[in-house]
Write a protein that holds these residues in place. Structure first.
Motif, mmCIF file in Angstrom:
data_model
loop_
_atom_site.group_PDB
_atom_site.id
_atom_site.type_symbol
_atom_site.label_atom_id
_atom_site.label_comp_id
_atom_site.label_asym_id
_atom_site.label_seq_id
_atom_site.Cartn_x
_atom_site.Cartn_y
_atom_site.Cartn_z
ATOM 1 N N ILE A 211 0.853 -1.189 0.000
ATOM 2 C CA ILE A 211 0.000 0.000 0.000
ATOM 3 C C ILE A 211 0.883 1.230 0.000
ATOM 4 O O ILE A 211 1.816 1.341 0.790
ATOM 5 N N VAL A 212 0.581 2.176 -0.879
ATOM 6 C CA VAL A 212 1.398 3.362 -1.061
ATOM 7 C C VAL A 212 0.549 4.599 -0.811
ATOM 8 O O VAL A 212 -0.623 4.641 -1.170
ATOM 9 N N GLY A 213 1.136 5.619 -0.221
ATOM 10 C CA GLY A 213 0.448 6.895 -0.062
ATOM 11 C C GLY A 213 0.336 7.323 1.383
ATOM 12 O O GLY A 213 0.462 6.532 2.310
ATOM 13 N N ARG A 214 0.076 8.618 1.566
ATOM 14 C CA ARG A 214 -0.038 9.163 2.914
ATOM 15 C C ARG A 214 -1.369 8.805 3.556
ATOM 16 O O ARG A 214 -1.460 8.705 4.752
ATOM 17 N N GLY A 215 -2.408 8.653 2.766
ATOM 18 C CA GLY A 215 -3.735 8.398 3.299
ATOM 19 C C GLY A 215 -4.032 6.926 3.473
ATOM 20 O O GLY A 215 -5.114 6.468 3.146
ATOM 21 N N LEU B 113 14.962 -1.205 -12.327
ATOM 22 C CA LEU B 113 16.346 -1.415 -12.752
ATOM 23 C C LEU B 113 16.983 -0.068 -13.050
ATOM 24 O O LEU B 113 16.463 0.717 -13.837
ATOM 25 N N GLY B 114 18.060 0.234 -12.371
ATOM 26 C CA GLY B 114 18.757 1.500 -12.550
ATOM 27 C C GLY B 114 18.369 2.561 -11.541
ATOM 28 O O GLY B 114 19.009 3.606 -11.452
ATOM 29 N N ALA B 115 17.353 2.327 -10.748
ATOM 30 C CA ALA B 115 16.942 3.299 -9.727
ATOM 31 C C ALA B 115 17.776 3.094 -8.470
ATOM 32 O O ALA B 115 18.143 1.979 -8.119
ATOM 33 N N ASP B 116 18.086 4.188 -7.786
ATOM 34 C CA ASP B 116 18.869 4.111 -6.551
ATOM 35 C C ASP B 116 18.003 3.917 -5.312
ATOM 36 O O ASP B 116 18.484 3.475 -4.277
ATOM 37 N N ASP B 117 16.744 4.287 -5.409
ATOM 38 C CA ASP B 117 15.836 4.242 -4.264
ATOM 39 C C ASP B 117 14.514 3.635 -4.725
ATOM 40 O O ASP B 117 14.080 3.896 -5.848
ATOM 41 N N PRO B 118 13.831 2.840 -3.884
ATOM 42 C CA PRO B 118 12.553 2.270 -4.309
ATOM 43 C C PRO B 118 11.531 3.328 -4.723
ATOM 44 O O PRO B 118 10.713 3.090 -5.593
ATOM 45 N N TYR B 119 11.583 4.507 -4.111
ATOM 46 C CA TYR B 119 10.615 5.552 -4.452
ATOM 47 C C TYR B 119 10.952 6.276 -5.756
ATOM 48 O O TYR B 119 10.229 7.151 -6.178
ATOM 49 N N ASP B 120 12.054 5.887 -6.399
ATOM 50 C CA ASP B 120 12.391 6.407 -7.722
ATOM 51 C C ASP B 120 11.923 5.474 -8.835
ATOM 52 O O ASP B 120 12.103 5.781 -10.004
ATOM 53 N N THR B 121 11.346 4.329 -8.479
ATOM 54 C CA THR B 121 10.874 3.398 -9.499
ATOM 55 C C THR B 121 9.597 3.930 -10.136
ATOM 56 O O THR B 121 8.829 4.656 -9.508
ATOM 57 N N VAL B 122 9.387 3.554 -11.377
ATOM 58 C CA VAL B 122 8.199 4.025 -12.113
ATOM 59 C C VAL B 122 6.922 3.625 -11.407
ATOM 60 O O VAL B 122 5.991 4.413 -11.256
ATOM 61 N N LEU C 246 6.278 3.025 -8.188
ATOM 62 C CA LEU C 246 5.967 3.780 -6.981
ATOM 63 C C LEU C 246 5.719 5.260 -7.248
ATOM 64 O O LEU C 246 4.929 5.892 -6.558
ATOM 65 N N VAL C 247 6.318 5.811 -8.276
ATOM 66 C CA VAL C 247 6.026 7.198 -8.636
ATOM 67 C C VAL C 247 4.584 7.315 -9.110
ATOM 68 O O VAL C 247 3.843 8.217 -8.692
ATOM 69 N N VAL C 248 4.149 6.372 -9.949
ATOM 70 C CA VAL C 248 2.759 6.394 -10.443
ATOM 71 C C VAL C 248 1.795 6.131 -9.298
ATOM 72 O O VAL C 248 0.772 6.817 -9.147
ATOM 73 N N ALA C 249 2.087 5.142 -8.442
ATOM 74 C CA ALA C 249 1.204 4.826 -7.314
ATOM 75 C C ALA C 249 1.109 5.996 -6.348
ATOM 76 O O ALA C 249 0.033 6.303 -5.835
ATOM 77 N N SER C 250 2.210 6.689 -6.091
ATOM 78 C CA SER C 250 2.185 7.851 -5.204
ATOM 79 C C SER C 250 1.337 8.962 -5.818
ATOM 80 O O SER C 250 0.575 9.622 -5.102
ATOM 81 N N GLY C 251 1.462 9.172 -7.097
ATOM 82 C CA GLY C 251 0.647 10.187 -7.774
ATOM 83 C C GLY C 251 -0.826 9.853 -7.712
ATOM 84 O O GLY C 251 -1.672 10.732 -7.500
ATOM 85 N N LEU C 252 -1.176 8.581 -7.883
ATOM 86 C CA LEU C 252 -2.573 8.171 -7.801
ATOM 87 C C LEU C 252 -3.118 8.322 -6.375
ATOM 88 O O LEU C 252 -4.289 8.628 -6.181
ATOM 89 N N SER C 253 -2.281 8.109 -5.367
ATOM 90 C CA SER C 253 -2.758 8.212 -4.002
ATOM 91 C C SER C 253 -3.063 9.646 -3.603
ATOM 92 O O SER C 253 -3.909 9.889 -2.747
#
Length: 102
Positions: free
Chosen positions: A58-62, A82-91, A93-100
């Motif tokens: 589950i991703v997001g502040r809410g 692949l190639g990301a340094d942090d899990p929150y830089d992955t495509v 999680l970026v999309v899931a965070s934006g949706l949340s």
């Protein structure tokens, strides 16, 4: 001038064979290009040096408020980051965070 009764059928069979051959050629060409692209990417990037991130959950502040959405990412390297340094830089999680936030 009269034609034998099977001329129309022969013409249709010939057209089907040509069309099917063209489709098979296109399919083979596409498969060859994808295989070559994969080989080129592996040569340029090399073998992965670490285990991919675990980017499920589950991703997001809410968390716990509102309706949960299910999301699926296709593609091994992009979804795993692949190639990301942090899990929150992955495509994914970026999309899931934006949706949340939306």
């Amino acid at each position: 001038m009269s034609y034998p009764s099977n001329v129309g059928g022969a013409r249709q069979a010939r057209r089907a064979a040509v069309g099917g051959g063209g489709f098979a050629g296109l399919l083979g060409t596409t498969a060859g290009l994808l295989f070559a692209q994969a080989k080129l990417a592996r040569w340029r990037v090399g073998e992965p040096s670490r285990v991919p991130f675990a980017v499920d959950g589950i991703v997001g502040r809410g968390r716990g408020r509102g309706e949960l959405l299910r999301m699926v990412m296709l593609g091994d390297s992009g979804a795993a980051g692949l190639g990301a340094d942090d899990p929150y830089d992955t495509v994914s999680l970026v999309v899931a965070s934006g949706l949340s936030v939306a």
